[in-house]
Design a protein around this motif. Structure first.
Motif, PDB file in Angstrom:
ATOM      1  N   SER A 195      38.753  38.357  38.925  1.00  0.00           N
ATOM      2  CA  SER A 195      39.914  38.119  39.944  1.00  0.00           C
ATOM      3  C   SER A 195      40.905  39.038  39.234  1.00  0.00           C
ATOM      4  N   GLU A 196      41.220  39.041  37.911  1.00  0.00           N
ATOM      5  CA  GLU A 196      42.233  40.055  37.548  1.00  0.00           C
ATOM      6  C   GLU A 196      42.175  41.458  37.801  1.00  0.00           C
ATOM      7  N   THR A 197      40.618  41.905  37.669  1.00  0.00           N
ATOM      8  CA  THR A 197      40.518  43.202  38.035  1.00  0.00           C
ATOM      9  C   THR A 197      40.776  43.526  39.529  1.00  0.00           C
ATOM     10  N   ILE A 198      40.352  42.746  40.225  1.00  0.00           N
ATOM     11  CA  ILE A 198      40.835  42.841  41.708  1.00  0.00           C
ATOM     12  C   ILE A 198      42.315  42.765  41.996  1.00  0.00           C
ATOM     13  N   LEU A 199      43.013  41.904  41.123  1.00  0.00           N
ATOM     14  CA  LEU A 199      44.537  41.856  41.494  1.00  0.00           C
ATOM     15  C   LEU A 199      45.121  43.175  40.990  1.00  0.00           C
ATOM     16  N   GLN A 200      44.607  43.429  39.713  1.00  0.00           N
ATOM     17  CA  GLN A 200      45.247  44.925  39.410  1.00  0.00           C
ATOM     18  C   GLN A 200      44.681  45.976  40.122  1.00  0.00           C
ATOM     19  N   SER A 201      43.520  46.149  40.842  1.00  0.00           N
ATOM     20  CA  SER A 201      43.280  47.241  41.545  1.00  0.00           C
ATOM     21  C   SER A 201      44.035  47.254  42.875  1.00  0.00           C
ATOM     22  N   TYR A 255      40.796  52.625  36.982  1.00  0.00           N
ATOM     23  CA  TYR A 255      39.681  52.010  37.490  1.00  0.00           C
ATOM     24  C   TYR A 255      40.081  50.942  38.672  1.00  0.00           C
ATOM     25  N   ILE A 256      39.590  51.218  39.734  1.00  0.00           N
ATOM     26  CA  ILE A 256      40.121  50.337  40.896  1.00  0.00           C
ATOM     27  C   ILE A 256      38.735  49.910  41.944  1.00  0.00           C
ATOM     28  N   GLU A 257      38.766  48.658  41.945  1.00  0.00           N
ATOM     29  CA  GLU A 257      37.597  48.063  42.729  1.00  0.00           C
ATOM     30  C   GLU A 257      38.033  46.816  43.423  1.00  0.00           C
ATOM     31  N   LEU A 258      37.889  46.697  44.718  1.00  0.00           N
ATOM     32  CA  LEU A 258      38.224  45.503  45.442  1.00  0.00           C
ATOM     33  C   LEU A 258      37.211  44.454  45.917  1.00  0.00           C
ATOM     34  N   PRO A 289      34.128  42.289  45.296  1.00  0.00           N
ATOM     35  CA  PRO A 289      33.685  41.747  44.225  1.00  0.00           C
ATOM     36  C   PRO A 289      32.205  41.987  43.719  1.00  0.00           C
ATOM     37  N   SER A 290      31.488  42.276  44.788  1.00  0.00           N
ATOM     38  CA  SER A 290      29.996  42.874  44.251  1.00  0.00           C
ATOM     39  C   SER A 290      29.946  44.060  43.598  1.00  0.00           C
ATOM     40  N   LYS A 291      30.910  44.789  43.406  1.00  0.00           N
ATOM     41  CA  LYS A 291      30.828  45.973  42.598  1.00  0.00           C
ATOM     42  C   LYS A 291      31.723  46.161  41.392  1.00  0.00           C
ATOM     43  N   VAL A 292      32.589  45.057  41.222  1.00  0.00           N
ATOM     44  CA  VAL A 292      33.511  44.883  39.975  1.00  0.00           C
ATOM     45  C   VAL A 292      32.847  44.992  38.840  1.00  0.00           C
ATOM     46  N   GLU A 293      33.060  45.850  37.614  1.00  0.00           N
ATOM     47  CA  GLU A 293      32.477  45.869  36.553  1.00  0.00           C
ATOM     48  C   GLU A 293      33.322  45.368  35.561  1.00  0.00           C
ATOM     49  N   ILE A 294      32.911  44.245  34.828  1.00  0.00           N
ATOM     50  CA  ILE A 294      33.648  43.412  33.929  1.00  0.00           C
ATOM     51  C   ILE A 294      34.019  44.491  32.544  1.00  0.00           C
ATOM     52  N   LYS A 295      35.337  44.578  32.464  1.00  0.00           N
ATOM     53  CA  LYS A 295      35.459  45.335  31.248  1.00  0.00           C
ATOM     54  C   LYS A 295      36.713  44.638  30.131  1.00  0.00           C
ATOM     55  N   GLU A 296      36.873  45.143  29.111  1.00  0.00           N
ATOM     56  CA  GLU A 296      37.666  44.509  27.911  1.00  0.00           C
ATOM     57  C   GLU A 296      39.126  44.690  28.382  1.00  0.00           C
ATOM     58  N   ALA A 297      39.997  43.813  28.144  1.00  0.00           N
ATOM     59  CA  ALA A 297      41.491  44.050  28.221  1.00  0.00           C
ATOM     60  C   ALA A 297      42.128  43.542  26.846  1.00  0.00           C
ATOM     61  N   SER A 343      44.417  46.416  20.737  1.00  0.00           N
ATOM     62  CA  SER A 343      43.616  46.483  19.674  1.00  0.00           C
ATOM     63  C   SER A 343      43.701  45.252  18.722  1.00  0.00           C
ATOM     64  N   GLY A 344      42.389  44.430  18.458  1.00  0.00           N
ATOM     65  CA  GLY A 344      42.458  43.255  17.867  1.00  0.00           C
ATOM     66  C   GLY A 344      42.579  42.056  18.469  1.00  0.00           C
ATOM     67  N   LEU A 345      43.008  42.047  20.022  1.00  0.00           N
ATOM     68  CA  LEU A 345      43.072  41.101  20.641  1.00  0.00           C
ATOM     69  C   LEU A 345      42.079  41.304  21.963  1.00  0.00           C
ATOM     70  N   HIS A 346      40.938  41.956  21.839  1.00  0.00           N
ATOM     71  CA  HIS A 346      40.399  42.290  23.075  1.00  0.00           C
ATOM     72  C   HIS A 346      39.712  41.110  23.949  1.00  0.00           C
ATOM     73  N   ARG A 347      39.785  40.924  25.041  1.00  0.00           N
ATOM     74  CA  ARG A 347      39.099  39.858  25.691  1.00  0.00           C
ATOM     75  C   ARG A 347      38.724  40.444  27.170  1.00  0.00           C
ATOM     76  N   ILE A 348      37.620  39.670  27.750  1.00  0.00           N
ATOM     77  CA  ILE A 348      36.969  40.229  28.822  1.00  0.00           C
ATOM     78  C   ILE A 348      37.970  40.157  30.028  1.00  0.00           C
ATOM     79  N   GLN A 349      38.193  40.905  30.930  1.00  0.00           N
ATOM     80  CA  GLN A 349      39.260  40.918  31.978  1.00  0.00           C
ATOM     81  C   GLN A 349      38.242  40.109  33.103  1.00  0.00           C
ATOM     82  N   THR A 350      38.615  38.860  33.729  1.00  0.00           N
ATOM     83  CA  THR A 350      37.766  38.391  34.911  1.00  0.00           C
ATOM     84  C   THR A 350      37.997  39.112  35.894  1.00  0.00           C
TER      85      THR A 350
END
Length: 555
Positions: free
Chosen positions: A164-170, A139-142, A144-152, A155-162
């Protein structure tokens, strides 16, 4: 949508029937065009190509460009033809930033040239990166208006990826893909066909002559990248199926990754122009890689155009399209047993390779050829009824064995597109075969009778008419000089009046060289003679004319 209603599908299909005369009829037209290109190569551009350029509308420019490119490729004058168009374009351009950015005849011709002459090169350069993207499905998106918030997290330690984190990883993923691609391009100098290198050298030289100032020092590089990156590599990245890099179109996620990578390559090709950065500021995380790519690309271009004149002796050999593989792929194959009687319907998976001499079979892509069918022995290439094998995507190859007896080979394809592509490719390489059958059986001979017409004599004439003239028209077709000349003739006849008006305007505005007047007059006379030949050929020899017909099915 109502239950049971699968919706509707709109198709735009053009069926075109062309009567192609014997080669001698087109010889004067081809010779005149070649004479024009040869005469214009070292002097001022001649009037014929100028007339064609000025009277070709945007709607048909791509087709005309492809046909002209193939004609001159076949005559060994592709580089000279394209150089003439480069000069025509430069004569009309005062603004270097818009050079070769319009859909002119020069731009469309160069685009077609790269596709026809450089497909294998393209596959070698971008193939591994494209495959990696399809396999990893990141999943790659730079934007911001199209970034989908997803879990990161695990198992058992799920949190919402921010965001900025999604864009950095992308950005990290895209930087990796872009770096791989730039390295592949940088290493590709030696595998680039000599004729492409020589043509780019001419383009570089002409642009440098036209814009010698230091302030325009990037223009000669951008002229090359506008074709190599913007019209060749980037479109292939965005639509790999259309360039035969993948069998299927990408899903939505992969398609977005491909689009972002194509944008990055375009920015590199634009030499990281400020306008590109301002347009999509959210591409900023890739800026360091893009800037590094610009310097890499410049070094690559300097090496690419550093080709000696003597190396051009290998142009025809490197571009001998007729000796290359026309089509290849893995298919399910069934060969009849017991002199054509179909006893079972067990298909075997084999790798097929089609050249202009034979259809070759092997266990895998890297295995030695286990058997082959010489194309000269093929007598028909047709579809098979669905009921014969329980599959609608089966075709048959009817050919003669060593004793002259007819045999059948069945190929099962994955889908109707693959079926039509194999049928079309095989029919094109067999276009000059003699003794082709006029009829065939769309079924199979099983249980002592034909499944289609139920006749019990295996050797009885077919119950349906063959359609070996019906083919797809594609840009990667093998050179077919007569057909290409016919299509150019058809276009020129269609713009006859516009050409005459343009020519009369030219004569009134300047003192036209008598030699140029002769060449234009010759063209009009040749077109008139060809039109008369078509009328005579169809009216006086209908039976012969039927034999000369070629049908093109464009999807």
């Amino acid at each position: 949508m109502d239950a049971g209603n699968l919706g509707s599908l709109q198709l735009q299909v053009r069926l075109r029937d062309e009567t192609v005369l014997p080669s001698d009829y087109y010889k004067p037209l081809v010779e005149l065009l070649c004479q024009e290109v040869k005469a214009s190569y070292k002097v001022k551009c001649g009037p014929l190509l100028t007339l064609i350029d000025e009277t070709t509308s945007a709607e048909c420019r791509q087709e005309v460009a492809t046909n002209l490119v193939k004609i001159f490729l076949g005559q060994g004058l592709a580089k000279e033809f394209l150089d003439l168009l480069f000069r025509l374009e430069l004569e009309k351009t005062n603004e270097p930033n818009t050079l070769f950015r319009s859909n002119s005849l020069a731009s469309k011709s160069m685009e077609s040239f790269l596709k026809v002459a450089g497909t294998q090169y393209l596959h070698n350069v971008v193939g591994s990166t494209i495959s990696r993207i399809f396999e990893e499905k990141k999943y790659i998106e730079l934007d911001p208006s199209k970034v989908e918030i997803k879990e990161a997290g695990c198992s058992g330690l799920h949190r919402i990826q921010t965001e900025s984190e999604t864009i950095l990883q992308s950005a990290q993923y895209l930087q990796s893909y872009l770096t791989d691609l730039l390295i592949a391009i940088a290493k590709s100098v030696r595998i680039c066909p000599a004729i492409i290198r020589a043509t780019f050298r001419q383009l570089y030289k002409r642009v440098e002559e036209c814009f010698p100032e230091n302030k325009h020092m990037n223009v000669k590089f951008i002229a090359i990248t506008s074709f190599l990156c913007l019209r060749f590599i980037s479109p292939a990245i965005m639509s790999p199926k259309l360039f035969y890099l993948r069998e299927k179109h990408a899903d939505a996620r992969t398609s977005r990754t491909l689009l972002l990578l194509a944008k990055a390559i375009q920015n590199v090709g634009n030499m990281d122009a400020p306008a590109s950065r301002a347009k999509e500021s959210w591409m900023a995380p890739l800026q360091p890689t893009i800037q590094q790519g610009v310097s890499q690309l410049k070094e690559f271009i300097i090496k690419l155009i550093d080709i000696e004149e003597k190396e051009e002796l290998d142009l025809q050999r490197s571009l001998n399209l007729q000796s290359l593989t026309v089509k290849e792929g893995q298919l399910m194959v069934y060969k009849t047993k017991c002199k054509g009687y179909l006893l079972t319907s067990s298909f075997k998976k084999l790798f097929l390779s089609l050249t202009v001499d034979a259809l070759n079979f092997a266990k895998t892509q890297f295995s030695k050829t286990s058997s082959f069918i010489p194309l000269s022995r093929i007598r028909a290439l047709e579809k098979v009824e669905e009921k014969s094998f329980g599959n609608s995507n089966v075709m048959q190859i009817i050919y003669t064995d060593e004793t002259g007896s007819l045999e059948a080979l069945y190929l099962q394809c994955k889908c109707v597109n693959e079926l039509n592509q194999w049928l079309s490719a095989l029919r094109k390489v067999c276009v000059n075969n003699t003794d082709m059958l006029c009829s065939y059986h769309p079924g199979v001979f099983k249980g002592e009778k034909w499944s289609c017409c139920h006749q019990k004599d295996k050797g009885v004439a077919g119950c349906d008419k063959t359609r070996h003239e019906v083919t797809l028209q594609e840009w990667n077709d093998l050179l077919n000089p007569d057909l290409e000349a016919q299509l150019i003739f058809k276009h020129l006849i269609g713009v006859w009046e516009q050409m005459k008006e343009k020519y009369e305007e030219q004569k009134t505005h300047d003192n036209t060289d008598p030699a140029k007047t002769d060449s234009v007059t010759q063209l009009f006379q040749i077109l008139q003679d060809l039109e008369a030949a078509h009328d005579s050929f169809l009216s006086d020899s209908p039976s012969i004319a039927d034999q000369e017909k070629k049908y093109l099915l464009e999807l």
